[in-house]
Design a protein around this motif. Structure first.
Motif, PDB file in Angstrom:
ATOM      1  N   LEU A 175      30.583  38.866  34.025  1.00 56.35           N
ATOM      2  CA  LEU A 175      31.314  39.794  34.884  1.00 56.35           C
ATOM      3  C   LEU A 175      31.484  41.149  34.219  1.00 56.35           C
ATOM      4  CD1 LEU A 175      34.100  37.442  36.316  1.00 56.35           C
ATOM      5  CD2 LEU A 175      32.049  38.273  37.493  1.00 56.35           C
ATOM      6  N   VAL A 176      31.750  41.136  32.907  1.00 57.49           N
ATOM      7  CA  VAL A 176      31.876  42.390  32.163  1.00 57.49           C
ATOM      8  C   VAL A 176      30.575  43.185  32.256  1.00 57.49           C
ATOM      9  CG1 VAL A 176      32.105  43.389  29.852  1.00 57.49           C
ATOM     10  CG2 VAL A 176      33.647  41.563  30.583  1.00 57.49           C
TER      11      VAL A 176
ATOM     12  N   THR B 134      39.785  41.055  34.643  1.00 48.68           N
ATOM     13  CA  THR B 134      40.608  41.949  35.462  1.00 48.68           C
ATOM     14  C   THR B 134      42.016  42.107  34.889  1.00 48.68           C
ATOM     15  OG1 THR B 134      39.380  41.301  37.442  1.00 48.68           O
ATOM     16  CG2 THR B 134      41.505  42.376  37.768  1.00 48.68           C
TER      17      THR B 134
ATOM     18  N   GLN C 161      37.655  49.418  28.398  1.00 51.02           N
ATOM     19  CA  GLN C 161      36.227  49.329  28.673  1.00 51.02           C
ATOM     20  C   GLN C 161      35.398  49.384  27.390  1.00 51.02           C
ATOM     21  OE1 GLN C 161      38.375  51.257  30.283  1.00 51.02           O
ATOM     22  NE2 GLN C 161      38.288  50.567  32.422  1.00 51.02           N
TER      23      GLN C 161
ATOM     24  N   MET D 282      28.382  43.077  34.549  1.00 51.98           N
ATOM     25  CA  MET D 282      28.211  43.572  35.910  1.00 51.98           C
ATOM     26  C   MET D 282      29.068  44.807  36.174  1.00 51.98           C
ATOM     27  SD  MET D 282      25.974  41.665  37.474  1.00 51.98           S
ATOM     28  CE  MET D 282      26.306  41.903  39.227  1.00 51.98           C
ATOM     29  N   GLU D 283      30.260  44.850  35.566  1.00 53.76           N
ATOM     30  CA  GLU D 283      31.194  45.942  35.821  1.00 53.76           C
ATOM     31  C   GLU D 283      30.874  47.186  34.995  1.00 53.76           C
ATOM     32  OE1 GLU D 283      35.102  44.442  35.188  1.00 53.76           O
ATOM     33  OE2 GLU D 283      34.991  42.987  36.834  1.00 53.76           O
ATOM     34  N   LEU D 284      30.355  47.001  33.796  1.00 53.93           N
ATOM     35  CA  LEU D 284      30.026  48.118  32.923  1.00 53.93           C
ATOM     36  C   LEU D 284      28.529  48.404  32.982  1.00 53.93           C
ATOM     37  CD1 LEU D 284      32.136  47.133  29.771  1.00 53.93           C
ATOM     38  CD2 LEU D 284      32.791  48.675  31.631  1.00 53.93           C
TER      39      LEU D 284
END
Length: 211
Positions: free
Chosen positions: A124-125, A41, A67, A127-129
């Motif tokens: 986490l990356v 984050t 990103q 999951m976010e992308l």
């Protein structure tokens, strides 16, 4: 991103010369360091560039945004895991079922543990992308390698090596990340290797006919 469009995840260019490759490697290493210290984050391209010892403009020559940078680091991570499986399959051609199971599990977990500290952040990356294409590419490489390995098993023949390879790949790529949502201590990795090897060996033994 007020226009509602998703950021591009494609690198602007790929490094070709030794100097460019070294620069991108430094950027990747700096990205991992910032992920570890600040988390995904708080990671910014400015912080990464500063840690890598390059200008933000240099970073943007390769990656148009944060990103795209994280996407590339995740791609490298997944490729490393697939390569570990491929190497293990190549090294264990013609082996028996027990050796095959132990070799694949050991290689995959070793690759995971080599990046154990960064695994929670990369999870986490992912999951976010939208990392589905990356995960599919890595799992497909692993499936193909395991399928070829099963064809050469010294002590058994399999009716459908492709389906078995899919199942085994789904287990390691699906089960192991559950361990990696947190940093996995060495003792836990040893136990994970033991349990996964037993699982693989038992499944392969139940799925084959004697040679």
């Amino acid at each position: 991103m007020g226009n509602g469009l998703a950021p591009t995840l494609t690198p602007r260019k790929s490094p070709r010369q030794d100097r460019s490759i070294a620069t991108v490697d430094a950027i990747f290493e700096a990205t991992i360091q910032v992920l570890l210290s600040d988390g995904p984050t708080r990671l910014t391209t400015t912080r990464v560039a500063h840690r890598a010892g390059v200008s933000v403009g240099t970073l943007y020559q390769y990656f148009p945004n944060k990103q795209a940078l994280l996407f590339a680091v995740l791609e490298q991570h997944l490729s490393t895991l697939a390569e570990a499986v491929e190497n293990a399959c190549r090294d264990n051609q013609g082996a028996n079922i027990e050796t095959i199971a132990a070799g694949v599990v050991k290689a995959y977990l070793a690759a995971r543990m080599a990046q154990s500290e960064i695994s929670p952040a990369l999870y986490l990356v992912a999951m976010e992308l939208d990392a589905r294409a990356l995960i599919e590419a890595a799992t497909r490489r692993s499936e193909q390698a395991i399928e070829a390995l099963l064809f050469g098993a010294s002590d058994g023949r399999f009716n459908d090596p492709y389906v078995i390879a899919q199942t085994l790949t789904a287990v390691i790529f699906g089960t192991v990340p559950a361990f990696c949502m947190r940093v996995m201590p060495h003792a836990a990795s040893v136990e994970a290797e033991k349990q996964l090897t037993l699982m693989f060996s038992g499944y392969l033994a139940a799925s084959c006919k004697a040679a």
